[in-house]
Enzyme design. Structure first.
Site, PDB file in Angstrom:
ATOM      1  N   CYS A 196       4.050  -3.752  -1.453  1.00  0.00           N
ATOM      2  CA  CYS A 196       2.684  -3.431  -1.719  1.00  0.00           C
ATOM      3  C   CYS A 196       2.936  -2.560  -2.133  1.00  0.00           C
ATOM      4  O   CYS A 196       4.417  -2.196  -2.211  1.00  0.00           O
ATOM      5  CB  CYS A 196       2.065  -3.591  -0.291  1.00  0.00           C
ATOM      6  SG  CYS A 196       2.487  -2.458   0.996  1.00  0.00           S
ATOM      7  N   ALA A 197       1.775  -1.212  -2.206  1.00  0.00           N
ATOM      8  CA  ALA A 197       2.307  -0.142  -2.740  1.00  0.00           C
ATOM      9  C   ALA A 197       3.131   0.552  -1.909  1.00  0.00           C
ATOM     10  O   ALA A 197       3.737   2.079  -2.108  1.00  0.00           O
ATOM     11  CB  ALA A 197       0.917   0.713  -2.755  1.00  0.00           C
TER      12      ALA A 197
END
Length: 487
Positions: free
Chosen positions: A25-26
């Site tokens: 994810c980020a």
């Protein structure tokens, strides 16, 4: 950070043959591991480039940090030979054979729909904030910036037009994202969104007035009066329409043969969806959507600072569960109808919580003697101050426990203050110290007061309590050594 070397160390720590799947994810690597007991946890904890590890929802997650995680992931895939996977594929691997929580499923759907829209909404929101700075009276003096410098009036009007676009045509954006999420053609979703905001319809923001004054035009459909109402600023009706559209499209794809399918499926899906939208789905869900919005506004207006304080106290804990992924849907609704709501109370509270966690992490930087923990606390604290709290919470605060809970208390107090002062956001933006750009201009001083309160309480309490705790621990160790050698 040398991404290849970091990936090699991770692969060695978890075991190349111990990895079943990987996504990211980020900020985090999301891994599916065969046997977590075989992981060299000490090596990962001591790695100066990693911000921490934790397990959640059957996934072993390693916090790398924004930006770096993409490159580390790419190198890890090369080293281990595991195929690249997205978060949905990884989730299927971890939940196979398990019954899913329906609430979490709903939150996941809302997250999948709204997360891709955030860049457009943030861009429009920040432009809206800039327009408010230029046109707000009393921010820099008795007159607005535009009134003081008439030459920039045209630029301000263009900025306002660009800022309004994502919200004026929000159903189109949601139509694209939601239809894609439900397995349909996103361009048909865009078409469905467009028909809901056609200029020939009564603007969604004026529907209530048109109904109240009896000026709402209707279509005569076989004796049935169908209101010519638009859906600007609506969220729930568009999501339902996207689901119906995607479901019909998939149905016709299965039932119609090749050329006929290509020619008639889009038309049949749109025409059936269109009639259902204006006859049943739209009117019913407009009432539901308005009731939800009115309920949220009533709750905030009724509970005021007390409700804000409670929400602020629990906000970071909510982030740990992932339930905050549903907040963009609520915020979008509040921001899309600011004439009624005044703005969003969620964003300012999120900023208080993020700053509190960041401040607590910074306090650990000044207390700890551990080099890795000190380096992690500085970078994670800075990240949290800008709105990204995972490295701070998972890498530092939760491991030590007391900084996390002190952060909750500080966030609750600061949120209560801004709640009593009625601080609202007029756009989406970075939920941290620079979040003032998304706040109503007249409330920026109150917002910054809340930020200061959140930071000071979290930092000072964590620092002094931590120093006392560390000193007590050191004295206990010295006492044990003294007793050992005296015997």
């Amino acid at each position: 950070m040398k991404h290849k070397e970091v990936a090699q160390r991770i692969a060695q720590a978890i075991g190349k043959n111990n990895l079943l799947g990987a996504a990211h994810c980020a900020t985090r690597l999301r891994l599916v591991i065969k046997d977590t007991s075989k992981i060299d946890q000490v090596a990962l904890d001591d790695d100066v480039d990693l911000k921490g590890t934790f397990e959640a929802n059957g996934q072993y997650q390693i916090i790398v940090g924004p930006g770096d995680v993409n490159d580390v992931y790419a190198e890890l895939v090369k080293i281990t030979g595991v195929g690249e996977a997205d978060k949905d594929e990884l989730k299927k691997m971890t939940t196979q054979g398990k019954k899913e929580n329906p609430i979490m499923v709903l939150i996941k759907v809302l997250s999948d729909i709204f997360v891709p829209l955030i860049p457009a909404l943030v861009a429009g929101g920040l432009l809206m904030a800039l327009n408010n700075v230029l046109t707000g009276v009393g921010l820099f003096g008795p007159k607005s910036v535009v009134e003081m410098f008439p030459g920039i009036k045209g630029a301000a009007e263009i900025i306002n037009m660009m800022a309004s676009a994502p919200f004026a045509f929000l159903p189109i954006l949601i139509g694209i994202s939601a239809t894609k999420r439900f397995g349909g053609n996103p361009y048909l979703g865009a078409a469905a969104g467009m028909m809901m905001v056609m200029p020939s319809l009564v603007n969604g923001y004026g529907v209530s007035e048109a109904v109240a004054t009896g000026t709402m035009p209707h279509w005569d459909l076989f004796g049935l009066q169908v209101a010519q109402a638009g859906y600007q600023g609506q969220v729930l009706p568009v999501i339902a329409v996207a689901w119906i559209l995607a479901t019909l499209e998939k149905f016709f794809h299965k039932k119609l043969a090749n050329a006929i399918d290509f020619t008639f499926t889009p038309m049949l899906a749109i025409i059936i969806t269109g009639f259902l939208t204006f006859i049943v789905v739209g009117p019913v869900l407009r009432v539901v959507s308005d009731a939800v919005t009115d309920g949220i506004v009533w709750l905030y207006a009724t509970t005021g600072g007390i409700g804000s304080g409670i929400f602020g106290f629990f906000y970071s804990a909510i982030v740990l569960t992932g339930l905050h992924q549903s907040f963009p849907a609520i915020e979008t609704t509040l921001l899309a109808d600011m004439a009624k709501t005044g703005g969003s109370f969620i964003f300012p509270i999120a900023a208080m919580a993020n700053v509190a966690q960041g401040a607590a992490t910074f306090a650990i930087f000044f207390i700890t003697k551990n080099k890795k923990q000190k380096a992690l606390a500085s970078s994670a604290g800075f990240s949290a101050m800008l709105g990204i709290t995972e490295p701070a919470m998972f890498g530092v605060n939760l491991k030590l426990k007391f900084p996390f809970f002190i952060g909750l208390i500080a966030a609750g107090i600061a949120s209560a203050v801004i709640g009593f002062l009625h601080v609202l956001a007029v756009s989406m933006g970075p939920a941290g110290v620079i979040g003032f750009i998304a706040i109503k201009p007249s409330s920026i001083p109150a917002f910054m007061l809340g930020i200061a309160i959140s930071f000071i309480i979290a930092f000072t309490t964590t620092y002094f309590y931590g120093r006392k705790k560390w000193l007590k621990k050191t004295l206990q160790v010295l006492k044990k050594h003294k007793e050992k050698y005296s015997n």
